[in-house]
Design a protein around this motif. Structure first.
Motif, PDB file in Angstrom:
ATOM      1  N   ALA A 147       0.856  -1.175   0.000  1.00 50.84           N
ATOM      2  CA  ALA A 147       0.000   0.000   0.000  1.00 50.84           C
ATOM      3  C   ALA A 147       0.900   1.235   0.000  1.00 50.84           C
ATOM      4  CB  ALA A 147      -0.899  -0.005   1.231  1.00 50.84           C
ATOM      5  N   PRO A 148       0.401   2.362  -0.503  1.00 53.04           N
ATOM      6  CA  PRO A 148       1.229   3.571  -0.489  1.00 53.04           C
ATOM      7  C   PRO A 148       1.778   3.901   0.900  1.00 53.04           C
ATOM      8  CG  PRO A 148      -0.701   3.916  -1.853  1.00 53.04           C
ATOM      9  CD  PRO A 148      -0.882   2.579  -1.190  1.00 53.04           C
ATOM     10  N   TYR A 149       0.981   3.622   1.939  1.00 49.99           N
ATOM     11  CA  TYR A 149       1.415   3.839   3.315  1.00 49.99           C
ATOM     12  C   TYR A 149       1.185   2.553   4.108  1.00 49.99           C
ATOM     13  CZ  TYR A 149       1.269   8.723   1.929  1.00 49.99           C
ATOM     14  OH  TYR A 149       1.475   9.907   1.270  1.00 49.99           O
ATOM     15  N   THR A 150       2.170   2.178   4.917  1.00 45.44           N
ATOM     16  CA  THR A 150       2.095   0.942   5.694  1.00 45.44           C
ATOM     17  C   THR A 150       2.876   1.117   6.984  1.00 45.44           C
ATOM     18  OG1 THR A 150       2.039  -0.369   3.653  1.00 45.44           O
ATOM     19  CG2 THR A 150       2.505  -1.547   5.686  1.00 45.44           C
ATOM     20  N   GLY A 151       2.376   0.503   8.056  1.00 43.96           N
ATOM     21  CA  GLY A 151       3.110   0.536   9.312  1.00 43.96           C
ATOM     22  C   GLY A 151       2.392  -0.263  10.373  1.00 43.96           C
ATOM     23  N   ILE A 152       2.740  -0.004  11.608  1.00 41.50           N
ATOM     24  CA  ILE A 152       2.134  -0.754  12.714  1.00 41.50           C
ATOM     25  C   ILE A 152       1.525   0.192  13.739  1.00 41.50           C
ATOM     26  CG2 ILE A 152       3.767  -2.672  12.456  1.00 41.50           C
ATOM     27  CD1 ILE A 152       5.104  -1.648  15.090  1.00 41.50           C
ATOM     28  N   ARG A 153       0.593  -0.347  14.498  1.00 44.63           N
ATOM     29  CA  ARG A 153       0.129   0.289  15.724  1.00 44.63           C
ATOM     30  C   ARG A 153       0.607  -0.598  16.869  1.00 44.63           C
ATOM     31  NH1 ARG A 153      -6.193   1.310  17.366  1.00 44.63           N
ATOM     32  NH2 ARG A 153      -6.265  -0.957  17.143  1.00 44.63           N
ATOM     33  N   MET A 154       1.507  -0.075  17.671  1.00 50.23           N
ATOM     34  CA  MET A 154       2.006  -0.830  18.813  1.00 50.23           C
ATOM     35  C   MET A 154       1.144  -0.536  20.037  1.00 50.23           C
ATOM     36  SD  MET A 154       3.395   2.244  18.496  1.00 50.23           S
ATOM     37  CE  MET A 154       4.630   1.875  17.265  1.00 50.23           C
ATOM     38  N   LYS A 155       1.437  -1.153  21.122  1.00 50.10           N
ATOM     39  CA  LYS A 155       0.733  -0.862  22.370  1.00 50.10           C
ATOM     40  C   LYS A 155       1.128   0.525  22.864  1.00 50.10           C
ATOM     41  CE  LYS A 155       0.121  -5.692  23.655  1.00 50.10           C
ATOM     42  NZ  LYS A 155       0.444  -6.208  22.302  1.00 50.10           N
ATOM     43  N   CYS A 156       0.308   1.065  23.752  1.00 51.23           N
ATOM     44  CA  CYS A 156       0.471   2.452  24.162  1.00 51.23           C
ATOM     45  C   CYS A 156       1.596   2.616  25.194  1.00 51.23           C
ATOM     46  CB  CYS A 156      -0.843   2.996  24.706  1.00 51.23           C
ATOM     47  SG  CYS A 156      -1.347   2.275  26.285  1.00 51.23           S
ATOM     48  N   MET A 157       1.761   3.839  25.661  1.00 51.92           N
ATOM     49  CA  MET A 157       2.842   4.160  26.594  1.00 51.92           C
ATOM     50  C   MET A 157       2.405   4.108  28.050  1.00 51.92           C
ATOM     51  SD  MET A 157       5.430   4.578  24.651  1.00 51.92           S
ATOM     52  CE  MET A 157       6.642   5.446  25.627  1.00 51.92           C
ATOM     53  N   GLU A 158       1.263   3.492  28.322  1.00 52.20           N
ATOM     54  CA  GLU A 158       0.847   3.325  29.712  1.00 52.20           C
ATOM     55  C   GLU A 158       1.655   2.223  30.374  1.00 52.20           C
ATOM     56  OE1 GLU A 158      -3.349   2.701  29.607  1.00 52.20           O
ATOM     57  OE2 GLU A 158      -3.791   4.776  28.999  1.00 52.20           O
ATOM     58  N   ALA A 159       1.769   2.280  31.689  1.00 48.90           N
ATOM     59  CA  ALA A 159       2.719   1.439  32.426  1.00 48.90           C
ATOM     60  C   ALA A 159       2.536  -0.057  32.182  1.00 48.90           C
ATOM     61  CB  ALA A 159       2.601   1.735  33.923  1.00 48.90           C
ATOM     62  N   GLY A 160       1.300  -0.520  32.122  1.00 45.77           N
ATOM     63  CA  GLY A 160       1.062  -1.952  32.042  1.00 45.77           C
ATOM     64  C   GLY A 160       1.533  -2.610  30.755  1.00 45.77           C
ATOM     65  N   VAL A 161       1.600  -1.856  29.667  1.00 47.85           N
ATOM     66  CA  VAL A 161       1.963  -2.440  28.360  1.00 47.85           C
ATOM     67  C   VAL A 161       3.133  -1.722  27.707  1.00 47.85           C
ATOM     68  CG1 VAL A 161      -0.358  -3.341  27.907  1.00 47.85           C
ATOM     69  CG2 VAL A 161       0.229  -1.007  27.207  1.00 47.85           C
ATOM     70  N   ARG A 162       3.717  -0.758  28.390  1.00 51.85           N
ATOM     71  CA  ARG A 162       4.746   0.097  27.796  1.00 51.85           C
ATOM     72  C   ARG A 162       5.943  -0.699  27.284  1.00 51.85           C
ATOM     73  NH1 ARG A 162       6.386   3.460  32.167  1.00 51.85           N
ATOM     74  NH2 ARG A 162       4.408   4.558  31.787  1.00 51.85           N
ATOM     75  N   ASP A 163       6.498  -1.562  28.126  1.00 46.04           N
ATOM     76  CA  ASP A 163       7.699  -2.302  27.724  1.00 46.04           C
ATOM     77  C   ASP A 163       7.423  -3.181  26.508  1.00 46.04           C
ATOM     78  OD1 ASP A 163       9.119  -1.136  29.750  1.00 46.04           O
ATOM     79  OD2 ASP A 163       8.984  -2.846  31.116  1.00 46.04           O
ATOM     80  N   ARG A 164       6.230  -3.786  26.490  1.00 46.74           N
ATOM     81  CA  ARG A 164       5.894  -4.643  25.359  1.00 46.74           C
ATOM     82  C   ARG A 164       5.750  -3.809  24.077  1.00 46.74           C
ATOM     83  NH1 ARG A 164       6.979  -9.261  23.203  1.00 46.74           N
ATOM     84  NH2 ARG A 164       7.374  -7.874  21.448  1.00 46.74           N
ATOM     85  N   GLY A 165       5.134  -2.657  24.185  1.00 47.48           N
ATOM     86  CA  GLY A 165       4.992  -1.798  23.018  1.00 47.48           C
ATOM     87  C   GLY A 165       6.333  -1.335  22.474  1.00 47.48           C
ATOM     88  N   ILE A 166       7.237  -0.966  23.390  1.00 43.78           N
ATOM     89  CA  ILE A 166       8.575  -0.535  22.968  1.00 43.78           C
ATOM     90  C   ILE A 166       9.302  -1.667  22.273  1.00 43.78           C
ATOM     91  CG2 ILE A 166      10.838   0.208  23.815  1.00 43.78           C
ATOM     92  CD1 ILE A 166       9.345   1.739  26.036  1.00 43.78           C
TER      93      ILE A 166
END
Length: 429
Positions: A147-166
């Motif tokens: 697609a002309p634009y492609t990427g991901i949505r990771m988990k947010c920067m809240e404490a419970g999921v931050r490390d996993r998102g990073i």
């Protein structure tokens, strides 16, 4: 006045110089904060697919499913127009362009989802899916099938999921670098942003990645997803979303409205959670004002009413989606989310009808303005900017052909770009 007469003034040149000197910091601040639209293509939608479901044939399968839905539930132009209430003169042009779009470029912007649409997965599974996504995205761009634009949505920067998102972000970006580098169409989405400090932290992450790989500073931009009330109105009464744009330090490319998370945050009952709810209109209006002039684009959210089941239910869902998309376009929300292949026919039908029905009038007005001709509407530079932007968006998505725009306006693409992105002072009538 004769040739020998002179124009009289009262102020010494030093006065003007002093005023300019006093406003120099303001001039610099205006240029930094409000550079204007970037002039790049804005996709008409973003399609979300779960990280574990993303595959080499995802785009084609969405296009094929959308075409199959058309064949089954609206097999010709007249039937499709009857469902959506299209005027007779638009029936064939819109239907034909929708089919062509689904065959040629069914998805303009793809987001591989590692957040709400992904569900609970083990650490190893998410690592594997993020690495596989990077490889597939790289291969798609290399083969010209992305697609002309492609990427991901990771988990947010809240404490419970931050490390996993990073970690998911790191795995994905590192995989792209190992496979040949970051594609030009790369887009990242940071969800559930509540405080500007979360945006600042994300900027620091991207800076660290750029330094680690010797990339130009600012190479990686991202979208901010607005899904909480605190993102609109902070505890101190300020518009937090405006501060988030500033906290992004020039990296923010878009503000995406999250229909259902935001509605739930305000206590809106599930049956009334929709992009045309008054709460949604308020949030998007604040987003729109905060983003105006900054180069950050605003995207509408989605509908969760899927066009599946018997034809009568599909038609109902199509009419709803078409109406919401047309409503958003009239409010200058030129992008939205699509959650199902069955939404693609009505997404493109709404977009194409929007540009085709206003094409000739917009072209005539811009041609008259460019030629300094009179007419029944007296347009200003700001209106010429809007007219040319309208035509450019129509060309970019496939609603209009560059050749027909040139015939009706006498203007080239470069001419349109010039009207669409004037210098700030040129907008003063």
């Amino acid at each position: 006045m004769g040739q020998q007469d002179t124009v009289a003034t009262s102020l010494a040149g030093a006065v003007s110089e002093a005023v300019s000197a006093s406003l120099a910091p303001v001039d610099a601040e205006l240029a930094r904060r409000y550079p204007g639209d970037p002039g790049t293509r804005q996709p008409v939608h973003t399609v979300y697919v779960p990280g574990e479901a993303f595959a080499p044939d995802t785009l084609r399968s969405w296009g094929d499913a959308a075409l199959a839905a058309l064949d089954q539930h609206a097999p010709d132009a007249a039937a499709f127009a009857a469902v959506l209430g299209l005027p007779e003169e638009l029936a064939a042009p819109v239907h034909d362009r929708v089919r062509s779009k689904l065959e040629r470029e069914p998805v303009e912007d793809l987001r591989i989802d590692f957040e709400d649409g992904y569900g609970g997965r083990s650490e190893a599974e998410e690592d594997e899916h993020a690495a596989r996504a990077a490889l597939l995205v790289s291969e798609a761009y290399a083969h010209g099938t992305a697609a002309p634009y492609t990427g991901i949505r990771m988990k947010c920067m809240e404490a419970g999921v931050r490390d996993r998102g990073i970690r998911t972000l790191d795995v994905f970006l590192t995989g792209l670098m190992r496979a040949g580098g970051l594609p030009e169409g790369l887009v990242l989405t940071l969800p559930k942003v509540t405080y500007p400090e979360q945006v600042s932290a994300f900027v620091r992450l991207l800076e660290a990645f750029e330094k680690a790989h010797g990339l130009d500073a600012g190479r990686i931009g991202f979208e901010i997803q607005i899904e909480t009330s605190q993102a609109i109105l902070a505890a101190d009464g300020t518009a937090a979303v405006a501060r988030m744009i500033d906290a992004a330090e020039g990296r923010a490319t878009g503000l995406h409205y999250g229909t259902f998370d935001y509605s739930a945050c305000l206590g809106v009952s599930a049956a009334y959670q929709a992009s045309d709810h008054p709460a949604a209109d308020h949030a998007k209006a604040v987003m729109q004002v905060a983003a105006a002039g900054t180069g950050v684009r605003v995207s509408d959210g989605s509908t969760n009413v899927l066009p599946i089941g018997p034809t009568s239910k599909v038609h109902d869902a199509w009419r709803l989606h078409y109406g919401l998309t047309r409503r958003a376009l009239a409010r200058a929300y030129y992008q939205g989310w699509d959650m199902h292949p069955g939404h693609l026919p009505t997404r493109y039908a709404a977009v194409f009808a929007f540009y085709r029905e206003g094409f000739e009038q917009a072209a005539a007005r811009l041609a008259a303005y460019a030629g300094r001709e009179g007419g029944d509407v007296m347009d200003e530079p700001a209106t010429a900017k809007a007219l040319s932007s309208y035509l450019l968006r129509g060309i970019d998505c496939g609603a209009l052909d560059a050749a027909e725009v040139a015939r009706h306006t006498g203007l080239t693409r470069a001419d349109l770009d010039g009207f669409a992105a004037p210098r700030r002072g040129d907008l003063t009538p």
